[in-house]
Design a protein around this motif. Structure first.
Motif, short mmCIF file in Angstrom:
data_model
loop_
_atom_site.label_atom_id
_atom_site.label_comp_id
_atom_site.label_asym_id
_atom_site.label_seq_id
_atom_site.Cartn_x
_atom_site.Cartn_y
_atom_site.Cartn_z
N MET A 1 0.82 -1.18 0.00
CA MET A 1 0.00 0.00 0.00
C MET A 1 0.87 1.26 0.00
SD MET A 1 -2.69 1.38 2.97
CE MET A 1 -3.09 -0.22 3.46
N PHE A 2 1.95 1.26 0.77
CA PHE A 2 2.74 2.47 0.90
C PHE A 2 3.81 2.62 -0.16
CE2 PHE A 2 1.11 1.48 5.13
CZ PHE A 2 0.26 2.57 5.25
N SER A 3 3.88 1.67 -1.06
CA SER A 3 4.80 1.82 -2.19
C SER A 3 4.09 2.43 -3.40
CB SER A 3 5.42 0.47 -2.57
OG SER A 3 4.40 -0.43 -2.95
N ALA A 4 2.78 2.66 -3.28
CA ALA A 4 2.03 3.32 -4.36
C ALA A 4 2.61 4.71 -4.58
CB ALA A 4 0.56 3.40 -4.00
N ARG A 5 2.61 5.15 -5.82
CA ARG A 5 3.21 6.43 -6.17
C ARG A 5 2.61 7.59 -5.36
NH1 ARG A 5 2.88 8.71 -12.13
NH2 ARG A 5 2.62 6.49 -12.41
N SER A 6 1.29 7.61 -5.21
CA SER A 6 0.66 8.71 -4.47
C SER A 6 1.07 8.70 -3.00
CB SER A 6 -0.86 8.67 -4.62
OG SER A 6 -1.37 7.47 -4.14
N ALA A 7 1.28 7.53 -2.43
CA ALA A 7 1.72 7.46 -1.03
C ALA A 7 3.14 7.98 -0.89
CB ALA A 7 1.63 6.02 -0.52
N VAL A 8 4.00 7.59 -1.79
CA VAL A 8 5.40 8.02 -1.75
C VAL A 8 5.50 9.53 -1.94
CG1 VAL A 8 7.62 7.84 -2.94
CG2 VAL A 8 6.27 5.78 -2.51
N GLN A 9 4.62 10.09 -2.76
CA GLN A 9 4.66 11.52 -3.05
C GLN A 9 3.86 12.35 -2.05
OE1 GLN A 9 3.28 11.66 -7.11
NE2 GLN A 9 5.29 11.15 -7.92
N GLY A 10 3.34 11.72 -0.99
CA GLY A 10 2.59 12.45 0.02
C GLY A 10 1.15 12.72 -0.35
N GLY A 11 0.59 11.89 -1.20
CA GLY A 11 -0.78 12.07 -1.68
C GLY A 11 -1.81 11.37 -0.82
N VAL A 12 -2.89 10.97 -1.47
CA VAL A 12 -4.03 10.37 -0.79
C VAL A 12 -4.31 8.98 -1.37
CG1 VAL A 12 -6.50 10.63 -0.31
CG2 VAL A 12 -5.02 12.65 -0.40
N LEU A 13 -4.56 8.02 -0.49
CA LEU A 13 -4.92 6.66 -0.90
C LEU A 13 -6.33 6.35 -0.43
CD1 LEU A 13 -1.81 4.60 0.23
CD2 LEU A 13 -2.33 5.37 -2.07
N ARG A 14 -7.00 5.48 -1.16
CA ARG A 14 -8.31 4.99 -0.75
C ARG A 14 -8.26 3.47 -0.83
NH1 ARG A 14 -13.09 3.91 -3.88
NH2 ARG A 14 -11.84 4.55 -5.65
N ARG A 15 -8.62 2.82 0.28
CA ARG A 15 -8.60 1.36 0.33
C ARG A 15 -9.87 0.85 0.99
NH1 ARG A 15 -5.23 2.18 -2.82
NH2 ARG A 15 -3.06 1.57 -2.80
N LYS A 16 -10.36 -0.29 0.52
CA LYS A 16 -11.52 -0.92 1.14
C LYS A 16 -11.13 -1.41 2.52
CE LYS A 16 -13.76 -2.47 -3.06
NZ LYS A 16 -14.29 -3.60 -3.81
N ILE A 17 -12.04 -1.22 3.47
CA ILE A 17 -11.78 -1.63 4.85
C ILE A 17 -11.54 -3.13 4.92
CG2 ILE A 17 -12.82 -1.87 7.14
CD1 ILE A 17 -14.14 0.87 6.65
N ARG A 18 -12.31 -3.91 4.17
CA ARG A 18 -12.13 -5.37 4.24
C ARG A 18 -10.75 -5.79 3.74
NH1 ARG A 18 -15.94 -6.60 -0.82
NH2 ARG A 18 -14.28 -6.67 -2.34
N ASP A 19 -10.18 -5.06 2.77
CA ASP A 19 -8.83 -5.38 2.29
C ASP A 19 -7.79 -5.05 3.35
OD1 ASP A 19 -9.90 -6.23 -0.09
OD2 ASP A 19 -9.42 -4.39 -1.19
N VAL A 20 -7.95 -3.92 4.02
CA VAL A 20 -7.02 -3.55 5.09
C VAL A 20 -7.10 -4.58 6.21
CG1 VAL A 20 -6.53 -1.83 6.87
CG2 VAL A 20 -7.06 -1.09 4.54
#
Length: 60
Positions: A1-20
């Protein structure tokens, strides 16, 4: 999850609760977010993760 480009660049992620829950666990997730200094909002079965330490201001 935190290797996503938006996470690395300080952006915003959206994830389903069941996946987390499946991959990280409901107990470990908040601890990791606090450790990283990220803010999280829960809505409609999704976590919205702000991958930076900036304050969040609700507009409406």
């Amino acid at each position: 999850m935190f290797s996503a480009r938006s996470a690395v660049q300080g952006g915003v992620l959206r994830r389903k609760i069941r996946d987390v829950e499946r991959y990280v666990g409901r107990e470990a997730f908040p601890s990791e977010m606090r450790r990283r200094g990220f803010s999280v909002v829960e809505n409609s079965g999704q976590f919205v993760i702000f991958c930076n330490r900036d304050p969040i201001r609700r507009v409406l």
